[in-house]
Structure formats: structure tokens, C-alpha cells
Design an enzyme around this catalytic site. Structure first.
Site, short mmCIF file in Angstrom:
data_model
loop_
_atom_site.label_atom_id
_atom_site.label_comp_id
_atom_site.label_asym_id
_atom_site.label_seq_id
_atom_site.Cartn_x
_atom_site.Cartn_y
_atom_site.Cartn_z
N TRP A 389 0.67 -1.17 -0.12
CA TRP A 389 0.10 -0.11 -0.02
C TRP A 389 0.90 1.03 0.08
O TRP A 389 0.37 2.32 -0.19
CB TRP A 389 -1.10 0.02 1.24
CG TRP A 389 -0.42 0.01 2.52
CD1 TRP A 389 0.57 -0.72 3.18
CD2 TRP A 389 -0.35 1.49 3.41
NE1 TRP A 389 0.98 -0.36 4.25
CE2 TRP A 389 0.50 1.05 4.59
CE3 TRP A 389 -0.94 2.57 3.25
CZ2 TRP A 389 0.92 2.02 5.57
CZ3 TRP A 389 -0.31 3.33 4.44
CH2 TRP A 389 0.32 2.99 5.40
N ASP A 390 2.18 1.15 0.37
CA ASP A 390 3.08 2.17 0.39
C ASP A 390 2.89 3.02 -1.06
O ASP A 390 3.09 4.17 -0.87
CB ASP A 390 4.29 1.88 0.45
CG ASP A 390 4.65 0.68 1.77
OD1 ASP A 390 3.74 0.53 2.00
OD2 ASP A 390 5.96 0.41 1.86
N GLU A 518 1.11 -1.70 12.35
CA GLU A 518 1.46 -3.08 12.66
C GLU A 518 1.75 -3.42 13.97
O GLU A 518 1.84 -4.89 14.31
CB GLU A 518 2.58 -3.57 11.73
CG GLU A 518 2.07 -3.45 10.20
CD GLU A 518 3.42 -3.65 9.30
OE1 GLU A 518 4.14 -4.34 9.70
OE2 GLU A 518 3.02 -3.06 8.14
N LYS A 630 4.11 1.40 15.85
CA LYS A 630 5.24 1.16 14.74
C LYS A 630 5.25 2.47 13.97
O LYS A 630 6.43 2.69 13.69
CB LYS A 630 5.04 0.10 13.86
CG LYS A 630 6.16 -0.23 12.91
CD LYS A 630 5.91 -1.46 12.25
CE LYS A 630 7.02 -1.85 11.01
NZ LYS A 630 6.81 -3.02 10.35
N GLN A 631 4.25 2.86 13.62
CA GLN A 631 4.20 3.94 12.49
C GLN A 631 2.85 4.70 12.71
O GLN A 631 1.97 4.41 13.44
CB GLN A 631 4.35 3.54 11.15
CG GLN A 631 3.02 2.63 10.57
CD GLN A 631 3.46 1.97 9.52
OE1 GLN A 631 4.18 0.90 9.77
NE2 GLN A 631 2.81 2.29 8.41
#
Length: 839
Positions: A389-390, A518, A630-631
């Protein structure tokens, strides 16, 4: 709750130039290395890679065996393997996919009086290596003193043309500086996937790092043909992948130019072909070898036919001439920088890094065409060469606004996977389509469903990217013929996976999904997923209504292709309007999911640095019990759907989530920079930007050796244009694009200039401390934008300057039509359950 303010941050270190400038001097248009060091070979191989989106060559030394990974990669050329689950369950991903290390044509061994040039032990009197962003050429020049005391100058060039998808051009010039000697050049094609200088690759131990590519315990490339022609110096290798059955052909041509006498010998077997030149070299007499290489791959075409295609590519190249290739590359890049450059006045160290990042995105995407854009592009095997998806969220904005044809190609690749996505949705007992979280061939390749398949948000990410592209370009042809099918099938999935709940009011919920973060998996009502799914549902409904109203024939074709029911668009609109968007009144923030705030807070401040990233040091169940990211997750939603949140909500959400975001993903810093700038944390925004800008150049995540982080590189553009440049594109969910600019120029920057192409007109935006200047550089115009609340129209030959009196907030975030979605006929669709369907 601790506010990040402008104080220290665990992933945004203090601003400083991180590069050793005695080794990597500042040059705004080149990445230059002036001293050889072997310790960071993996990193420098990646950052000095050359590629065009189809073919990529790592920055290995042609003559030396000193390498972290001798890598040549072709986008989409992969092997498959059965995923063996310790405990099987229905619907688990079954087929792994890994990019293949293609036959290596970079190799040109150099021997002087039978002494090899080996970089790690060579006595180098001079050394410089450079990657030129304007010519697209990797150059190297060195002076080597041989063990026998003779001085030898070596000059080399390597280029993967952007205009020629299947070609690589290498030249290698050797000159003795003081004494005559016997010089041998051995130019080779090597199957490094299976045999690398005598090492059986399948014997190399596997890794436990999920970011690395899987290794094979068997032969991958089955030899089909090989050959060498002594008269012409032509080498050929052809293979078929053992399980995927993909095929590859590679042909190399050679031309040696020298006034010294020489002899030629060729050899070829199934894994190695080489042409060997032995020259009686005289001092001051150059020996120049030009090597032209062509690669072609296919899912089914026999290698013999691919060899024919390679030979046709080389015949055309010979006809045009080698220097024509270099000239054409420079013209191609001149046009690219005219459309895409971002300029930071007076900061050459930042300018160099910015251009390297943009050049890296170009090398990953320009000629990808019928393939996706891999997480590492064609610079390494990290993440197995998969597409994520990046691409849609981090790379597509740059392509959409600077290289719209490349954006269209990337979206058409997703469209080509639609049937696979439909099949995957059926396998998971859903209607519509579910795109794979990671893939090469269209099938889900993630063995860990909790952090893979459960990321259903990829459907909405694709819908968002295609909506952004159509809004920026006005490409209704793509929308009406292909993109609308994606909107329909992804909206169907959301309507099917979600359900209605009777509370104070009827609300629509999505359970059992994972958001971008995640470290928190399989949750209920993940905010990012719900917000983007709402966007997806709205856009799909509006486009179905529009095409039904404006083009009945196209609507009939849509119904025929997708089986669209008359009431489906109304159902999607109702789901969007009733979507549950978690908000905690007591804490005053949007929880990342329905139960996120019930978890214990991870003590990130006291977590040792040698325990980072967390995913490599803690069992997933340990991480899942805590509030730790994580992000960026909620913060990413604040950026992509900024008009849906108030300025106060954005500030509160950022304050809460920033201190518990580890930044263990390279995707995080750019988003945190954008929102930090918007909510007023100027210094923190700049520190996050620096963290992202040097992700690879400074190897900040210690895995650049596996390839360049392409999404982070694309995110650097977004941090500059959307963050400090303040550019926004609201209204895409309704097909009513509203371009706005509200900049946040960092302290110490005198100006920031960037370009965006809007409906075929390229607009140069120059942000200064007290003004924004808009200028049409190319195209018909006019273009209207909202600059700090003022509507401004810019026309060709009529620049507009807008004074900036304050650093005001962005749009106030009030969502449109709070009482419901309005159809094209004026009907308002409320949050109700469609008749006969319980969700």
C-alpha cells in the site's frame, strides 16, 4: 498526556548534517564519494544504484569481488514457493513470491600483470564515485598502484536508460600511467541467483528479519540456453524460473577500442558466459571497453524468443550509437527536473539529499509500466520485491502531481489485479474485491495474516490514490472505463464487511481489521480504516450517480461488467454517513481503535536502543498488549482526510500519539513532519523531515543494504510540498477538487519552491517568509487555488503574489453535508440500513 512541543523526540534527532562531508562532499546535483570504505558496502551499493523502474543495477564494483550483494533486479521477475504454515487454516496465503537476482552483467574483471583489482586491498592513490542526477550516470575514477608498483587509471560509466526500458550501458576505460604491462579484461554474465563465484546460494542460512527477502533451498533458474560469439563478443544466457515459470533472456555486446595489440577468447556454460581480452598495454594508451546489455522477461514467452528481443534492442542501440543513449538520458532528465524539482534556497546539503530522494523515486517508477512499484524499487531484494500500500499513499502523490503518466501506469497495474482481488474477497467470504497486502503476481503473499491480510485498508488506499489522480488530471477516460470498477468493488467490500449497530443513533462498524500500525492488529473500528473506508464509499457512490446521470451508455457497461444493483450506491452512501469514527470525550482524542485506550502504555522512553525495532526483539503478543505504534496511524488519517478533522482535534491527536510512536517504520517520520508543521510544532516538523530525508543516505534503520526505501523517498516530496509547502487537495471523495495552499516555511529557510501539475498546467509555487508566489510554467491555465482562505487564479504570463501575514491554521475541518450525503439529483442519503440488507 505529554505534549511533544518542540522538545526532544525519540525518532526525530536534533538537526545536523549526518554525512561525513570529507567522504561525501556537498554537490546539489550529484551524490559524490571521495574515499573508498568497505564497512558500509551494502549501503553504498544501494544508494549508488541505477535503474529505470524495470531494470536496476546495484552500485557494485564491476571488477571487484568486494560486495554485500551483487544485485541486478527486474521488476516483477520472481519465483514462487509454497508457504508452509505450522498450523493450517482456511484462507491462509498459500503462495510466496520473491524477486529473483537476475543474471549479472556488471562484471568486468581487471588484471594487470595477472594481479586483480580488488577494492578492499587495493592501494588507491585517487578515488571518486558519483551518481549524477542530471545525466543519470554512475561514474567512477580511480588511480590504482598495483602490487608490482605500476600506476593504473580506471574510468567507468554505468547507465540504465530511462528512454530504453530493456537496456544497460557500461563502459570501462583503463590507462597505464607509467609502465607497460599485460592487461586482461574479463567481461561476464553470471547467474548469481544460483551460483555466485562458486558459492551455492541455497546453502546460505535464512534470516529471521521479515524485512529481508526469503532465500531458496533449491535451484531457481533452470538453464535453457547459453552462447558466446568470439567474432562479435556477444554473450547470451536464457532461463526459466523453476516454479513460477517466468522466463528471462539477457544478451551482452562488446566493443574494445585501443591502439595496443590484443587477443580475444570467449567461454560459455549454463551459469557463466564471458569474453576475455588480453592486451599488451602501453603507457598512455587507453583501453576502452563498451558493454551494451539487454534484458527481456516474460510470464510465458520462451527464452529463445526473449533472446531475439534482446538482439533487436541491441541492434537499435548500435544504429543510434552509444553517445546518443547518454544524450537522450540527459534530455529525459532535463524534462523530469523541470516538472519535479523542489528547491530549498541556500541549503545545499538539504538540496542534495532532496534530489537524491526524488531521483530514487524516479528510478523505481519511470518504466515500471505493466508492473507495480516495489518497496525497494529495483535496488535490492528487501521485502522480497513486493508491492504494498506504500505505493498509493507515499509514492503516488509525487507521480500524480509531477509524472501523471507514471501514476496512470501504476493505477492500471492495480486494475490488472482486480480479478485476483475479487477471488481473494470470495475466499475470505466477502463481496467485492480485496487487494493483496503484499504481492508481485496479484496473489496474497503475506504468511502472517494479522499484520498482512487484515490490513483491508489497502482497498481504500487504492481508491484514494485513483481519486487523487483523477482529480489532478481530469482523466475521465480512465475513471469511466477502469477505475470505476475498482471503486465499485472496493465499496462493496466495505459495505459487506461492516455492520450496523443500534446505539444512540444507527452507526456502521468495521471489525477485525489492522490499520497501518502493525504493532496493533485485528482490532475493531480502527480509525484510519474507518475514515478511509468512508472516503471510498462516498467516492464510489458519487461516481456511480454521476455516470448514471451523465453517460447512460457507460453506466450500462458498468452494470454489465460488475453486476451493479440499482440500490448499491445508496447503500454505500448510507454506510459512509453512518460510519463509526471513534472519539473519546474524556481524553479528548480519536482512539486508534475501539479498545486502544484500554491497553497499558509502553514505556518507550526507557526501552533500550538495542531493543529496537521492537518487532525484532519482542514477541508480537507482547507488543499487541500495549499502546505503542510502529508508525503513524491516526496521524496519517489526519493528513489524508484533513478536512474531516478540526484544528483542535489534530493538535490533540498528534500530542497523544507522537510520544508513543516508535518510528520503527520508515513510513512514519514524513507523516509526523507534515502534521507537526500543520499544528504548529515547527522545530519538531523540521527534525522529522531530517530523519526522513536521510533514512537511506545515513542508513538510519540499518537496512539500506537491502535496498532504498522508495516510499520514504516519495514521502520526502510530500513532507516538502504538503508539509512545509502547505499544499492540499480536498474534495476528492465528492469529485469536487479544491486545491489549497497554507505553507509553514521552516526557520532558517529563505524560500521553498515546488511544482504541481493541475489539469495539464504546471504551476510553480514559491514560498517565502512573507509571501507565496504562483506562476504558470507550462500549460494552458488558468488554475484557481485557495491560499490562506483567499481564492487566487493564476494564468500564463501573469504570476500572482499573495502576502502571508500569519501562520494560520489549515481548513477548519468541518465535514461537508453533516446531515447526509447529497446525490446528483439533490436527494440526501442518511445513515440508514438499506432495505433487505443488514450489512
Amino acid at each position: 498526556m505529554t505534549s511533544p512541543a518542540d522538545g526532544p523526540s525519540h525518532i526525530a534527532p536534533p538537526i545536523a548534517d549526518p554525512l561525513d562531508r570529507s567522504r561525501f562532499p556537498i554537490d546539489e546535483w550529484r551524490l559524490v564519494e571521495t574515499r573508498f570504505e568497505a564497512d558500509d558496502a551494502g549501503t553504498t551499493e544501494s544508494i549508488f544504484s541505477v535503474g529505470n523502474g524495470y531494470l536496476g543495477m546495484r552500485g557494485n564494483y564491476s571488477e571487484s569481488r568486494d560486495a554485500y550483494v551483487e544485485g541486478t533486479y527486474i521488476n516483477g521477475f520472481h519465483e514462487t514457493w509454497p508457504i508452509m504454515h505450522a498450523e493450517e487454516a482456511y484462507g491462509f496465503a498459500r503462495e510466496g513470491q520473491t524477486i529473483i537476482n537476475a543474471p549479472d552483467a556488471k562484471v568486468i574483471r581487471l588484471y594487470v600483470d595477472d594481479e586483480p583489482l580488488q577494492m578492499s586491498v587495493a592501494d588507491l592513490l585517487e578515488y571518486e564515485r558519483s551518481l549524477d542526477f542530471r545525466s543519470g550516470v554512475l561514474r567512477r575514477e580511480l588511480v590504482w598502484r598495483t602490487p608490482g608498483g605500476k600506476e593504473v587509471r580506471l574510468r567507468s560509466r554505468r547507465m540504465v536508460p530511462l528512454a530504453q526500458r530493456h537496456l544497460a550501458v557500461l563502459d570501462f576505460e583503463v590507462t597505464l600511467l607509467d609502465e607497460k604491462a599485460s592487461v586482461v579484461l574479463s567481461s561476464q554474465l553470471i547467474n548469481r541467483q544460483d551460483v555466485d563465484d562458486g558459492l551455492i546460494v541455497s546453502d546460505v542460512p535464512k534470516t529471521t528479519d521479515p524485512r529481508k527477502a526469503d532465500r531458496f533451498d533449491r535451484r531457481v533458474l533452470e538453464p535453457v540456453l547459453h552462447g558466446a560469439d568470439e567474432e562479435t563478443g556477444r554473450l547470451r544466457l536464457g532461463y526459466r524460473a523453476a516454479r513460477s515459470r517466468m522466463t528471462i533472456g539477457v544478451v551482452a555486446d562488446h566493443e574494445l577500442e585501443t591502439a595496443s595489440p590484443y587477443s580475444v577468447r570467449v567461454e560459455a556454460d549454463e551459469d557463466l558466459a564471458k569474453v576475455i581480452y588480453q592486451v599488451a598495454a602501453e603507457p598512455g594508451v587507453p583501453i576502452r571497453l563498451t558493454k551494451l546489455v539487454s534484458y527481456h522477461t516474460s510470464r510465458s514467452v520462451p527464452p529463445s524468443e526473449l533472446i531475439d528481443r534482446c538482439e533487436r534492442t541491441l541492434a537499435r542501440t548500435h544504429e543510434q550509437g552509444v553517445e546518443h543513449q547518454y544524450d537522450e538520458q540527459r534530455r529525459w532528465l532535463e524534462d523530469f527536473w523541470a516538472r519535479s524539482d523542489v528547491e530549498i534556497s541556500g541549503r545545499p546539503e538539504l538540496q542534495q539529499a532532496v534530489r537524491w530522494n526524488l531521483f530514487s523515486v524516479l528510478q523505481a517508477s519511470a518504466r515500471a509500466e505493466a508492473q507495480g512499484i516495489a518497496a525497494k524499487g529495483v535496488t535490492g531484494s528487501g521485502y522480497g520485491g513486493h508491492y504494498f500500500w506504500d505505493t498509493e499513499i507515499y509514492v503516488m502523490p509525487f507521480l500524480t502531481y509531477t509524472m501523471p503518466w507514471a501514476a496512470r501506469n501504476a493505477l492500471r497495474f492495480r486494475y490488472s489485479l482486480l480479478d485476483n482481488a475479487r477471488s481473494r474477497a470470495r475466499e475470505l467470504s466477502q463481496r467485492g474485491a480485496l487487494f493483496p497486502w503484499r504481492t508481485i503476481n496479484g496473489n496474497e503473499a503475506s504468511a502472517y495474516y494479522a499484520a498482512g491480510t487484515a490490513q483491508y485498508h489497502i482497498d481504500a488506499d487504492i481508491a484514494y490514490a485513483l481519486s487523487q489522480y483523477v482529480g489532478a488530471t481530469g482523466d475521465d477516460d480512465f475513471l469511466n472505463r477502469e477505475a470505476i470498477d475498482i471503486l465499485v468493488e472496493t465499496a462493496r467490500l466495505w459495505a459487506d464487511i461492516g455492520f450496523w449497530r443500534e446505539e444512540e443513533q444507527r452507526t456502521f462498524h468495521i471489525h477485525g481489521v489492522t490499520g497501518p500500525d502493525e504493532y496493533t492488529t485485528v482490532v475493531n473500528d480502527n480509525l484510519y480504516t474507518n475514515v478511509l473506508a468512508r472516503f471510498n464509499l462516498r467516492r464510489a457512490a458519487h461516481e456511480v450517480w454521476r455516470i448514471e446521470r451523465d453517460d447512460p451508455e457507460a453506466h450500462a457497461d458498468l452494470v454489465r461488467r460488475t453486476g451493479l444493483r440499482p440500490d448499491e450506491a445508496d447503500e454505500w452512501a448510507a454506510c459512509a454517513q453512518g460510519m463509526s469514527i471513534p472519539f473519546d470525550q474524556q481524553v479528548g482524542i480519536h482512539p486508534q481503535d475501539a479498545h486502544f485506550l484500554e491497553r497499558e502504555m509502553w514505556d518507550l522512553e526507557n526501552t533500550p536502543t538495542d531493543k529496537r525495532p521492537l518487532l525484532l526483539h519482542y514477541h508480537p503478543l507482547v507488543i499487541y498488549r500495549f499502546q505503542v505504534l510502529k508508525q503513524a496511524d491516526v496521524v496519517l488519517a489526519l493528513f489524508l482526510q484533513g478536512e474531516e478533522f478540526t484544528a483542535e482535534q489534530k493538535r490533540a491527536d498528534f500530542d497523544y500519539y507522537d510520544p508513543i510512536t516508535t518510528g520503527d517504520s520508515t513510513l512514519s517520520a514524513v507523516v509526523q513532519s507534515i502534521i507537526a508543521a500543520e499544528v504548529g510544532y515547527a522545530d519538531l516538523a523540521l527534525r522529522y523531515f531530517h530523519a526522513a530525508l536521510f533514512v537511506d543516505l545515513d542508513d538510519r534503520h540499518h537496512n539500506t543494504s537491502d535496498g532504498v526505501h522508495v516510499a520514504s523517498a516519495g514521502g520526502v516530496w510530500s513532507a516538502l510540498v504538503h508539509g512545509f509547502g502547505g499544499f492540499r487537495d480536498h474534495g476528492n471523495d465528492r469529485g469536487e477538487e479544491q486545491w489549497a495552499i497554507d505553507p509553514r516555511l521552516p526557520r532558517g529557510w529563505s524560500s521553498l519552491a515546488y511544482r504541481v501539475t493541475l489539469r495539464g498546467t504546471r504551476v510553480l509555487v514559491t514560498v517565502r517568509k512573507d509571501e507565496v508566489e504562483l506562476c504558470v510554467e507550462h500549460g494552458p491555465g488558468p488554475v484557481s487555488l485557495n491560499v490562506r482562505g483567499e481564492t487566487v487564479t493564476v494564468k500564463p504570463d501573469a504570476p500572482v503574489v499573495v502576502p502571508l501575514e500569519h501562520q494560520g491554521p489549515m481548513l477548519d475541518g468541518e465535514p461537508p453535508n453533516p446531515d447526509g450525503m447529497q446525490r446528483a439529483d439533490g436527494t440526501v442519503i442518511h445513515a440508514i440500513v438499506p432495505s433487505g440488507d443488514d450489512g
